[in-house]
Design an enzyme around this catalytic site. Structure first.
Site, PDB file in Angstrom:
ATOM      1  N   GLU A  50       0.958  -1.172  -0.165  1.00 59.51           N
ATOM      2  CA  GLU A  50      -0.045  -0.134  -0.088  1.00 59.51           C
ATOM      3  C   GLU A  50       0.943   1.313  -0.208  1.00 59.51           C
ATOM      4  O   GLU A  50       0.298   2.335  -0.699  1.00 59.51           O
ATOM      5  CB  GLU A  50      -0.988  -0.075   1.239  1.00 59.51           C
ATOM      6  N   PHE A 112     -11.954  -7.152  13.718  1.00 62.58           N
ATOM      7  CA  PHE A 112     -11.124  -7.664  12.668  1.00 62.58           C
ATOM      8  C   PHE A 112     -10.633  -6.628  11.755  1.00 62.58           C
ATOM      9  O   PHE A 112     -11.254  -6.076  10.984  1.00 62.58           O
ATOM     10  CB  PHE A 112     -11.350  -8.782  12.014  1.00 62.58           C
ATOM     11  N   LYS A 162     -17.770  -0.898   5.215  1.00 62.32           N
ATOM     12  CA  LYS A 162     -18.172  -1.999   4.355  1.00 62.32           C
ATOM     13  C   LYS A 162     -19.601  -1.893   3.991  1.00 62.32           C
ATOM     14  O   LYS A 162     -20.140  -2.141   2.995  1.00 62.32           O
ATOM     15  CB  LYS A 162     -17.650  -3.220   4.829  1.00 62.32           C
TER      16      LYS A 162
END
Length: 577
Positions: A50, A112, A162
């Site tokens: 990244e 997570f 998300k």
């Protein structure tokens, strides 16, 4: 027609004219990747790390002038990107970074791959957003690009959970413009301040124009050239400003600062009027603030009002876009006569006679300065040159004469090793018809070496000029000068075979150990238009960068090659590299 959040996001990016995204997938952004995979207008570049994505987007932005775009997942995805975000922030580079986040109900539960992306990046972005409502996606994208590319440019982060990318709504009405009451960058300087600046300019007897990176990112190179020629004043440029005014121009006196030319630093020190154009007076330029320009009155042009007066006291502040302010000054100065500065030019030309960039050649040894001079000769000065950080960066700045803007791409403010290779890839994607060279060292290149794989996959043929001296060169230089040659942990004892390494990634590797082989190797490398060529050039391990201003010294206290190579300093000079 109903669209999910990911599809709205991708369509919003298309509306902004995005053609490349640099990124790496993960669970929190899989819906966005699914939407990207269903279209062909935006090309996604799958990097290998990244940090490489942010540096590549940065190089793309610097070469093209358009915002670079990055897409990473949550947790380690965004934390890996922070170094590149901070690099862009320090150099005022427009970038939009989209980071995935865990689903909204899980935020704060240590889910997570959860980190507080907004909190982590707050100090190294121009602005950041956490999208909490699918209806805000298109507007947030519009705001992000507007903020990133106007005023003083910089990176903007958009953190998107998300579940927001999964939810569906009717396709929104995409807006063409955005007006933000709380964000209104000033474009034009106050007319009264223009008058004050003109009065100071016309009365100056020992003036100098000090131009910085704002002239490049503000697309003000033509105005800077006209302004300089109109006045006939000497001009010096920062590391980030190189190319805004041509290095071969007769009014150019070289780069200034820690490793600037003798004439540039002496001119700054003795000047009575400094016209700072898109520069921020950082410590690598000013050296010891208490000794900086002791007799000068300062005019400071900058889009960012917080930069004016931040490091040095300013007599005439001019807040506005560099391009616009220079146009106003050019108009206001028409028909007016400056003070005769022929005696000042005579003094500057005497300083030029010192030839502070001269260096001693040595039989059987390749000097790094010779490599850069030969690179300039072979490319005719027309290549885009990226660099990593250290001695090789300074030599590239000193000996490759940049005559046009956006051809010199390096990490100036943050000094990020590993920047050069992915930045070269991004620059090549932005300017596929231009030769791109990455000047690096054996220390820096190993920090982002994995992007050689990305470069093969997406066919970005660049030429890697590895100045291999077996040391962390700038660290070694400071240890020689200020630490009695105690070379603690600055020697590379287990280097790879770079030729074989390049070949293992599918590229061409060439080792150069003799000076007579240097030019032919460079010529052959640049003939390979469709291949990346890694030139591992073995250079003098003992060569130092001169001139040099040691910490605590003023511009008139430079160390020069030959005269001061064994110079020592007091405790005031023991500072960080």
């Amino acid at each position: 027609m109903k669209l999910n959040g990911a599809q709205i996001l991708v369509q919003s990016l298309k509306n902004e004219g995005v053609d490349h995204i640099f990124g790496y997938p993960g669970g929190a952004v899989l819906h966005i990747y699914d939407a990207l995979g269903a279209q062909d207008d935006i090309k996604h570049i799958l990097v290998r790390h990244e940090q490489g994505a942010t540096h590549a987007a940065d190089g793309y932005a610097r070469a093209s002038g358009k915002p670079g775009v990055v897409l990473v997942t949550s947790g380690p995805g965004i934390t890996n990107a922070v170094t590149g975000i901070a690099t862009a922030h320090m150099d005022s580079i427009p970038m939009v970074v989209i980071s995935g986040q865990v689903p909204s109900p899980l935020i704060g539960n240590d889910a997570f791959q959860e980190v507080d992306a907004v909190g982590i990046t707050r100090s190294c972005v121009k602005h950041n957003f956490l999208i909490k409502d699918i209806n805000q996606i298109s507007l947030t994208i519009k705001k992000a690009f507007h903020i990133a590319s106007t005023g003083r440019p910089g990176p903007v982060l958009i953190d998107i959970p998300k579940d927001i990318t999964i939810a569906q709504i009717q396709e929104p009405n995409y807006i063409d413009t955005v007006d933000m009451r709380s964000y209104q960058p000033v474009v034009d300087a106050e007319p009264k301040q223009i008058i004050k600046a003109v009065e100071l300019i016309l009365s100056a007897k020992q003036p100098v124009i000090y131009a910085g990176g704002g002239c490049v990112i503000g697309n003000a190179d033509q105005e800077l050239r006209e302004f300089t020629r109109q006045l006939g004043f000497p001009i010096t440029q920062t590391l980030m400003g190189l190319g805004a005014y041509p290095a071969k121009g007769e009014l150019f006196i070289g780069m200034l600062g820690m490793h600037g030319t003798y004439e540039a630093n002496m001119t700054m020190h003795d000047s009575d009027c400094v016209i700072a154009v898109g520069a921020r007076f950082d410590d690598r330029i000013t050296a010891n603030i208490s000794k900086f320009c002791p007799t000068a009155k300062i005019i400071h042009i900058d889009i960012d009002p917080s930069s004016i007066g931040k490091n040095v006291a300013v007599n005439v502040p001019l807040v506005g876009e560099v391009k616009s302010v220079l146009k106003d000054l050019i108009q206001a100065l028409k028909g007016k006569k400056t003070t005769d500065i022929s005696a000042w030019w005579a003094q500057i030309n005497e300083w030029r006679g010192v030839d502070s960039l001269a260096y001693q050649t040595k039989e059987g040894v390749i000097k790094p300065q010779t490599v850069i001079e030969t690179l300039y000769e072979v490319t005719k000065g027309e290549a885009i040159v990226t660099s990593d950080v250290g001695q090789h960066q300074m030599w590239a700045a000193q000996y490759y004469h940049f005559n046009e803007p956006r051809r010199w791409i390096n990490s100036g403010g943050l000094g990020t090793m590993g920047f050069g290779l992915p930045a070269a890839m991004g620059a090549k994607l932005a300017k596929p018809d231009r030769d791109v060279a990455c000047v690096t060292g054996e220390g820096s290149i190993q920090m982002m070496l994995q992007e050689l794989s990305t470069m093969l996959q997406y066919n970005t043929p660049v030429k890697i000029i590895n100045l291999n001296n077996g040391y962390l060169g700038m660290v070694r230089q400071w240890q020689e000068f200020f630490y009695e040659k105690r070379y603690a942990m600055s020697y590379m004892e287990a280097l790879p075979d770079f030729v074989k390494l390049a070949e293992s990634y599918g590229h061409i590797g060439v080792k150069v150990e003799r000076e007579e082989d240097l030019k032919p190797a460079l010529i052959e490398a640049f003939k390979q238009k469709d291949r990346t060529v890694f030139l591992d050039i073995i250079t003098d391990p003992n060569e130092n960068v001169f001139p040099m201003i040691p910490s605590g010294a003023g511009h008139n206290e430079m160390l020069l090659a030959g005269r001061d190579e064994m110079a020592s300093t007091n405790d005031e000079g023991l500072d960080q590299v």
